[in-house]
Scaffold this active site. Structure first.
Site, PDB file in Angstrom:
ATOM      1  N   HIS A   1      80.359  35.901  75.687  1.00  7.59           N
ATOM      2  CA  HIS A   1      80.080  34.509  75.344  1.00  7.59           C
ATOM      3  C   HIS A   1      80.595  33.607  76.466  1.00  7.59           C
ATOM      4  O   HIS A   1      81.543  33.963  77.175  1.00  7.59           O
ATOM      5  CB  HIS A   1      80.777  34.095  74.036  1.00  7.59           C
TER       6      HIS A   1
ATOM      7  N   CYS B   1      88.083  31.307  69.882  1.00  5.89           N
ATOM      8  CA  CYS B   1      87.181  32.001  68.960  1.00  5.89           C
ATOM      9  C   CYS B   1      87.483  31.647  67.516  1.00  5.89           C
ATOM     10  O   CYS B   1      86.596  31.640  66.665  1.00  5.89           O
ATOM     11  CB  CYS B   1      87.307  33.512  69.133  1.00  5.89           C
TER      12      CYS B   1
ATOM     13  N   GLU C   1      74.343  32.332  69.044  1.00  2.00           N
ATOM     14  CA  GLU C   1      75.741  32.723  68.808  1.00  2.00           C
ATOM     15  C   GLU C   1      76.644  31.521  68.546  1.00  2.00           C
ATOM     16  O   GLU C   1      77.870  31.621  68.620  1.00  2.00           O
ATOM     17  CB  GLU C   1      76.251  33.527  69.997  1.00  2.00           C
TER      18      GLU C   1
END
Length: 445
Positions: A250, A368, A174
């Site tokens: 995450h 992000c 990721e």
């Protein structure tokens, strides 16, 4: 030679919508089927990037993906004209159409993992595009992501690009959302922290029971090998699986680091005390772990406000500040904690708030939206300069958004061929503005 950390923010794409595609991301699920505002989302993200540039930080821009992804829909058996492909997908498999219209590439913390030249054996900056295989709508991103990264960091003397890891559950990757680098100075060899959710091989280590763990240990170790990192400057840490089950999909939802500071929640890792001890053993110099107690900020308050999906940045003066979403101001527990934090004896001196509510509603905060790239001045000069944000580019991009973006978008609008035409027209113009070349498949077909 000067060294610093640059931020490259992803532009929000013209099809920014709320389809609730990301199982395990609470904000994404809660916003499913709401009406979005692509124009506001793009402007909020761009203004956040400009805020950092105005603070004196090196700031770049990364282009979004082309959506709807007609090529993928054709690979899945829908045929005919583009309009017919969209109508077939909407009628037969609307979830696939929604996935192929996702604007999730805006969250460039997931675009790749980056290791700076100070850490790598060959003295180059290394990029590995993330395969993002856990979610279909993200797994289709990496070919275009790789093309955009190669067009942005395009000087082979300084930058080394790796393809995404094999698309298999063993190597679920990721990107930088599960990677943090600690260092005394950006130009010094640092300690790269790879945070994983599970081991792919059979293990007696605890794993989440409700939501998927997206990052594997095997993927993290493969990236470290590709980037030519030493054992001395890497550490592999397991995320607390109980937090994954609460919506911490995450690591950057529950921890963030910069230079010699690690800012993290009391429940972030399986054993915080052990993690901090290992960091202190490997880290060269003074280290400031800042643990936020559950009694001050609950896990749910951290998720709802994205307290840890903030940016820890060093200004040219050396001052370290937090770039936080305005949601942190609106959460009483988080706001009170931040007021206390800047009064404590630690390197963080103030908090700067930014409005990124369109992104927050879809499950991504300030951290992000950016990919961190530690560079020296020679490497920064070798970056595609058309992607570096300044007053001129900011004005051009604002005008570009005004020209091409809608101010409301519903899920039903995704079947409209005119949206596809609008998006491709906008992105074709953007590649000329950013001097990227033909990074999109529709430009090459």
């Amino acid at each position: 030679m000067k060294h610093f950390e640059a931020n490259f923010d992803g532009l929000v794409g013209p099809t920014h919508n709320y389809a609730g595609l990301s199982y395990g991301n609470v904000a994404s699920a809660n916003s499913a089927a709401l009406t979005s505002n692509p124009k506001a989302a793009a402007k909020q993200g761009l203004l956040k990037a400009k805020t950092l540039a105005d603070l004196g930080l090196a700031q770049g821009i990364l282009a979004p993906q082309s959506r709807p992804d007609i090529n993928t829909l054709r690979m899945l058996g829908f045929g005919g004209t583009n309009a017919e492909v969209l109508k077939q997908a909407a009628a037969q498999a609307p979830q696939l159409l929604q996935a192929c219209c996702s604007a999730s590439s805006m969250w460039t913390a997931n675009a790749a993992t980056v290791s700076p030249s100070a850490d790598t054996h060959d003295g180059k900056v290394h990029f590995t595009a993330a395969n993002l295989i856990e979610k279909f709508h993200r797994s289709i991103e990496h070919p275009t992501t790789s093309a955009i990264l190669r067009a942005t960091f395009n000087d082979k003397r300084y930058f080394c690009h790796h393809d995404a890891l094999p698309a298999h559950p063993t190597f679920g990757d990721e990107g930088a959302a599960n990677h943090t680098r600690l260092c005394q100075e950006y130009g010094h060899a640092g300690l790269e922290l790879f945070v994983y959710g599970r081991e792919a091989k059979p293990s007696d280590r605890p794993q989440p029971k409700k939501f998927p763990a997206r990052q594997t240990l095997e993927a993290s170790k493969a990236v470290a090998r590709l980037h030519q990192l030493d054992d001395d400057n890497t550490l592999f840490i397991q995320q607390n699986p109980d937090l994954i089950d609460q919506g911490v999909f995450h690591n950057d939802v529950i921890a963030v680091g910069n230079k010699n500071v690690l800012f993290y929640h009391q429940q972030a890792f399986i054993d915080n005390a052990e993690v901090i001890a290992k960091i202190q053993q490997k880290f060269d110099g003074d280290f400031y772990p800042i643990e936020v107690p559950t009694a001050n900020v609950s896990v749910q308050d951290a998720i709802n406000s994205y307290l840890f999906n903030t940016q820890l940045v060093n200004l040219p003066s050396g001052e370290m500040i937090i770039i936080a979403p305005t949601n942190c101001q609106e959460n009483q527990a988080v706001s009170q904690y931040l007021d206390q934090l800047v009064q404590l004896n630690n390197p963080i001196s103030k908090v700067h708030f930014v409005d990124v509510k369109q992104s927050m509603q879809n499950g991504g905060g300030p951290a992000c939206l950016r990919l961190r790239v530690a560079l020296n001045d020679t490497e920064l000069a070798a970056v595609n300069q058309a992607t570096i944000l300044n007053d001129t580019l900011f004005a051009h991009l604002n005008n570009w958004i005004d020209k091409h973006y809608r101010d409301r978008l519903d899920i039903d609008d995704l079947v409209d061929e005119s949206l596809l035409i609008e998006s491709q027209t906008a992105l074709d113009e953007l590649t000329q503005l950013l001097k990227l070349g033909s990074v999109y498949s529709f430009q090459r077909n």
